[in-house]
Motif scaffolding. Structure first.
Motif, PDB file in Angstrom:
ATOM      1  N   LYS A 200       8.287   2.792  -3.553  1.00  0.00           N
ATOM      2  CA  LYS A 200       7.521   2.967  -4.785  1.00  0.00           C
ATOM      3  C   LYS A 200       6.802   1.682  -5.164  1.00  0.00           C
ATOM      4  O   LYS A 200       5.625   1.703  -5.557  1.00  0.00           O
ATOM      5  CB  LYS A 200       8.442   3.396  -5.926  1.00  0.00           C
ATOM      6  CG  LYS A 200       7.742   3.526  -7.272  1.00  0.00           C
ATOM      7  CD  LYS A 200       6.714   4.648  -7.260  1.00  0.00           C
ATOM      8  CE  LYS A 200       6.053   4.817  -8.608  1.00  0.00           C
ATOM      9  NZ  LYS A 200       5.093   5.945  -8.629  1.00  0.00           N
ATOM     10  N   VAL A 201       7.478   0.551  -5.040  1.00  0.00           N
ATOM     11  CA  VAL A 201       6.880  -0.728  -5.406  1.00  0.00           C
ATOM     12  C   VAL A 201       5.705  -1.051  -4.483  1.00  0.00           C
ATOM     13  O   VAL A 201       4.642  -1.496  -4.940  1.00  0.00           O
ATOM     14  CB  VAL A 201       7.934  -1.847  -5.363  1.00  0.00           C
ATOM     15  CG1 VAL A 201       7.280  -3.220  -5.482  1.00  0.00           C
ATOM     16  CG2 VAL A 201       8.947  -1.657  -6.496  1.00  0.00           C
ATOM     17  N   ARG A 202       5.873  -0.837  -3.203  1.00  0.00           N
ATOM     18  CA  ARG A 202       4.774  -1.106  -2.275  1.00  0.00           C
ATOM     19  C   ARG A 202       3.567  -0.229  -2.578  1.00  0.00           C
ATOM     20  O   ARG A 202       2.421  -0.686  -2.528  1.00  0.00           O
ATOM     21  CB  ARG A 202       5.246  -0.891  -0.841  1.00  0.00           C
ATOM     22  CG  ARG A 202       6.156  -2.011  -0.336  1.00  0.00           C
ATOM     23  CD  ARG A 202       6.655  -1.723   1.065  1.00  0.00           C
ATOM     24  NE  ARG A 202       7.455  -2.838   1.573  1.00  0.00           N
ATOM     25  CZ  ARG A 202       8.227  -2.782   2.645  1.00  0.00           C
ATOM     26  NH1 ARG A 202       8.326  -1.636   3.330  1.00  0.00           N
ATOM     27  NH2 ARG A 202       8.911  -3.839   3.040  1.00  0.00           N
ATOM     28  N   TRP A 203       3.816   1.040  -2.893  1.00  0.00           N
ATOM     29  CA  TRP A 203       2.703   1.928  -3.269  1.00  0.00           C
ATOM     30  C   TRP A 203       1.998   1.387  -4.512  1.00  0.00           C
ATOM     31  O   TRP A 203       0.765   1.335  -4.566  1.00  0.00           O
ATOM     32  CB  TRP A 203       3.225   3.331  -3.541  1.00  0.00           C
ATOM     33  CG  TRP A 203       2.126   4.261  -3.987  1.00  0.00           C
ATOM     34  CD1 TRP A 203       1.332   5.039  -3.206  1.00  0.00           C
ATOM     35  CD2 TRP A 203       1.675   4.452  -5.340  1.00  0.00           C
ATOM     36  NE1 TRP A 203       0.411   5.707  -3.977  1.00  0.00           N
ATOM     37  CE2 TRP A 203       0.597   5.367  -5.282  1.00  0.00           C
ATOM     38  CE3 TRP A 203       2.073   3.937  -6.575  1.00  0.00           C
ATOM     39  CZ2 TRP A 203      -0.085   5.778  -6.432  1.00  0.00           C
ATOM     40  CZ3 TRP A 203       1.386   4.349  -7.716  1.00  0.00           C
ATOM     41  CH2 TRP A 203       0.333   5.268  -7.636  1.00  0.00           C
ATOM     42  N   MET A 204       2.766   0.990  -5.506  1.00  0.00           N
ATOM     43  CA  MET A 204       2.200   0.488  -6.753  1.00  0.00           C
ATOM     44  C   MET A 204       1.352  -0.755  -6.516  1.00  0.00           C
ATOM     45  O   MET A 204       0.245  -0.883  -7.052  1.00  0.00           O
ATOM     46  CB  MET A 204       3.336   0.182  -7.745  1.00  0.00           C
ATOM     47  CG  MET A 204       2.877  -0.284  -9.114  1.00  0.00           C
ATOM     48  SD  MET A 204       4.288  -0.584 -10.222  1.00  0.00           S
ATOM     49  CE  MET A 204       4.910  -2.137  -9.521  1.00  0.00           C
ATOM     50  N   LEU A 205       1.857  -1.676  -5.700  1.00  0.00           N
ATOM     51  CA  LEU A 205       1.133  -2.915  -5.429  1.00  0.00           C
ATOM     52  C   LEU A 205      -0.121  -2.666  -4.598  1.00  0.00           C
ATOM     53  O   LEU A 205      -1.118  -3.379  -4.742  1.00  0.00           O
ATOM     54  CB  LEU A 205       2.043  -3.905  -4.714  1.00  0.00           C
ATOM     55  CG  LEU A 205       3.278  -4.360  -5.503  1.00  0.00           C
ATOM     56  CD1 LEU A 205       4.149  -5.276  -4.654  1.00  0.00           C
ATOM     57  CD2 LEU A 205       2.881  -5.058  -6.797  1.00  0.00           C
ATOM     58  N   ASP A 206      -0.090  -1.663  -3.722  1.00  0.00           N
ATOM     59  CA  ASP A 206      -1.240  -1.352  -2.873  1.00  0.00           C
ATOM     60  C   ASP A 206      -2.326  -0.600  -3.613  1.00  0.00           C
ATOM     61  O   ASP A 206      -3.509  -0.700  -3.251  1.00  0.00           O
ATOM     62  CB  ASP A 206      -0.805  -0.517  -1.668  1.00  0.00           C
ATOM     63  CG  ASP A 206      -0.032  -1.322  -0.632  1.00  0.00           C
ATOM     64  OD1 ASP A 206      -0.124  -2.568  -0.659  1.00  0.00           O
ATOM     65  OD2 ASP A 206       0.685  -0.701   0.176  1.00  0.00           O
ATOM     66  N   ASN A 207      -1.959   0.163  -4.630  1.00  0.00           N
ATOM     67  CA  ASN A 207      -2.897   1.103  -5.242  1.00  0.00           C
ATOM     68  C   ASN A 207      -3.239   0.831  -6.693  1.00  0.00           C
ATOM     69  O   ASN A 207      -4.081   1.542  -7.256  1.00  0.00           O
ATOM     70  CB  ASN A 207      -2.331   2.528  -5.123  1.00  0.00           C
ATOM     71  CG  ASN A 207      -2.251   2.991  -3.686  1.00  0.00           C
ATOM     72  OD1 ASN A 207      -3.252   3.318  -3.058  1.00  0.00           O
ATOM     73  ND2 ASN A 207      -1.044   2.987  -3.132  1.00  0.00           N
TER      74      ASN A 207
END
Length: 263
Positions: A200-207
């Motif tokens: 979830k964190v990686r998605w948030m940081l990427d998007n």
């Protein structure tokens, strides 16, 4: 000149409400969530540096969305660990970690600029409970709700971070993406099996331009939320370090006064 620059996005938003949606794109690139005046005067943390986003953000407001009165407001949403281990006394002197965290968060809330939006939730193994919805004029309410919070159970970090992010995304829709968006996590442990927040964190940081600031209380630096170059992670092994970690979250706020945290 600074005032004139800050008025540009606001005037643009007024035109957008009238139907000229292209104005926002012409006024400010989608990949930046900082108004031009702030970008010129502040050093942006590495985790919040401008970057091309994989998807448009935030989602377009729908017909029921009421625009915020201050489109340029900074936004802080706190996720507080209420797991059973927060009842322990390590790193906290003669009181529990949850009591130490409560005191630090009350100081933090009082130091958030009055025109910034602030909200908070607490999680246990059985529920994720919002203590105060994101907004202004809620500092005393937040202090009262934090004081009454208790700790029990496990650490569902994925669900708690997802809930906090959702509140920031809703606020971003009301602000048309302008302003600063910061998710602050105070935790003393790793996520329970099956509740790892990494994806979830990686998605948030990427998007999205949302920043993630984590204060790891009495757990060192070996944590899933410690992603060097992407997240901001501070290890705190005593009450003063916990307070300073929260103070550092506000380092970009123009009215921030670190002396509040040194008394």
């Amino acid at each position: 000149m600074r005032t004139q620059k800050k008025m540009l996005p606001l005037l643009c938003a007024m035109i957008l409400v009238s139907g000229l949606a292209a104005c926002k794109d012409a006024q400010q690139p989608k990949q930046s969530n900082l108004p031009a005046a702030k970008a010129a005067s502040q050093t942006v943390p590495v985790a919040a540096a401008q970057k091309p986003l994989a998807l448009p953000w935030p989602p377009a407001p729908n017909g029921n969305t009421v625009l915020a009165p201050n489109l340029l407001a900074d936004n802080y949403y706190v996720v507080l660990d209420g797991s059973g281990s927060m009842l322990e006394r390590q790193c906290s002197g003669n009181q529990s970690k949850i009591e130490t965290a409560k005191n630090a968060l009350k100081e933090f809330a009082a130091s958030v600029p009055a025109d910034a939006n602030l909200g908070m939730l607490i999680f246990t193994d059985s529920q994720i409970r919002e203590l105060v919805p994101i907004g202004t004029g809620n500092r005393q309410q937040l202090a009262e709700q934090v004081q009454s919070a208790s700790a029990a159970g496990g650490t569902p970090l994925h669900e708690a971070i997802s809930a906090g992010y959702a509140q920031l995304e809703q606020q971003a829709m009301r602000q048309l993406g302008y302003g600063r968006y910061v998710l602050v996590v105070v935790t003393d442990g790793q996520a329970n099996p099956g509740h790892d927040p990494t994806e979830k964190v990686r998605w948030m940081l990427d998007n999205t331009p949302v920043e993630l600031h984590t204060i790891g209380f009495c757990i060192g630096t070996d944590h899933a939320l410690n992603m060097p170059g992407r997240t901001v992670y501070k290890a705190a092994d005593n009450p003063a370090a916990l307070r300073q970690g929260l103070a550092d979250v506000l380092a970009e706020a123009e009215t921030f006064d670190v002396a509040t945290f040194q008394q």
